[in-house]
Design an enzyme around this catalytic site. Structure first.
Site, mmCIF file in Angstrom:
data_model
loop_
_atom_site.group_PDB
_atom_site.id
_atom_site.type_symbol
_atom_site.label_atom_id
_atom_site.label_comp_id
_atom_site.label_asym_id
_atom_site.label_seq_id
_atom_site.Cartn_x
_atom_site.Cartn_y
_atom_site.Cartn_z
ATOM 1 N N GLU A 1 5.127 -20.589 4.471
ATOM 2 C CA GLU A 1 3.699 -21.095 5.744
ATOM 3 C C GLU A 1 2.867 -20.333 5.781
ATOM 4 O OE1 GLU A 1 8.273 -21.513 9.489
ATOM 5 O OE2 GLU A 1 6.641 -19.561 9.096
ATOM 6 N N ASP B 1 3.749 -22.746 9.841
ATOM 7 C CA ASP B 1 4.981 -23.061 10.198
ATOM 8 C C ASP B 1 4.815 -24.484 11.256
ATOM 9 O OD1 ASP B 1 7.941 -23.004 11.509
ATOM 10 O OD2 ASP B 1 6.579 -22.623 13.304
#
Length: 228
Positions: free
Chosen positions: A121, A49
């Protein structure tokens, strides 16, 4: 450690050949499949992320040197949100290589938006761990390519835009209501209706309430702006 054939094919779709295959194996391992000897991808998700965020922030900062923070922020949010990550995951068929527990597979885990977004991610973090930030950023920019070019249109949040339209005409905020839910429990489809104080309404369907609300707001806003 050697990768299975399906993960080797995934490397081609991703655009990165792993020097350390374990990075990719961990990135596609969901918590429902993990064990003491098979760590899941949650820590990689956390890292990915941040790698995605910095990659996009740099790309947007460099692409438009005249843009203000107020212009860059919604573009950034549109590019890193979960829905976008899940779309990218679908583009490269990430769902087909995820390692899931039996219950998660039976509940349609390979198609779940949140699960796909998290795994995307994690894969980004795996590339970062394998080859560093520059390579990870290059992979991200390649996968997100066309979305970066069209981000101005995508960054306009339909619900916010419709509320601003209503407020500019001294109306109450739009009201959203769930009018139907169909499909199995593991893959529901929501029908949402949005209504303005002035009486205009629109309905839309999606696999999450949020997406259905956004779609209904966009459809109604498009109708209003076209003068129909």
């Amino acid at each position: 450690m050697k990768l299975a054939a399906e993960l080797k094919a995934f490397e081609e779709r991703l655009g990165h050949r792993f020097k350390v295959p374990e990075h990719l194996t961990r990135a596609v391992t969901h918590s429902s499949f993990s064990s003491a000897t098979r760590p899941d991808n949650q820590r990689l998700e956390f890292l990915g992320d941040r790698v995605l965020g910095l990659s996009m922030a740099e790309a947007l900062f460099e692409a438009d040197t005249d843009a203000s923070e107020g212009q860059l922020a919604p573009r950034f949010n549109a590019l890193v949100r979960k829905e976008t990550c899940a779309d990218i995951a679908r583009d490269i068929d990430l769902g087909t290589v995820l390692k899931l527990g039996r219950s998660e597979m039976l509940s349609g885990g390979r198609r779940k938006e949140a699960l796909l977004a998290d795994a995307m991610e994690a894969v980004i973090a795996a590339v970062y761990k394998d080859a560093g930030f520059d390579v990870a950023k290059a992979v991200v920019l390649k996968l997100w390519g066309k979305r970066i070019k069209t981000v101005d249109a995508d960054s306009r949040d339909p619900k916010t835009a419709l509320q601003e339209w209503a407020q500019a005409r001294k109306q109450q905020p739009p009201i959203y209501a769930e009018v139907k839910r169909s499909g199995p429990d593991h893959a529901p489809v929501f029908t949402i209706e949005v209504q303005l104080q002035s009486g205009q309404t629109m309905r839309a369907e999606a696999t999450s309430k949020r997406n259905a609300e956004q779609a209904a707001a966009k459809a109604l806003l498009d109708q209003l702006e076209s003068g129909q």
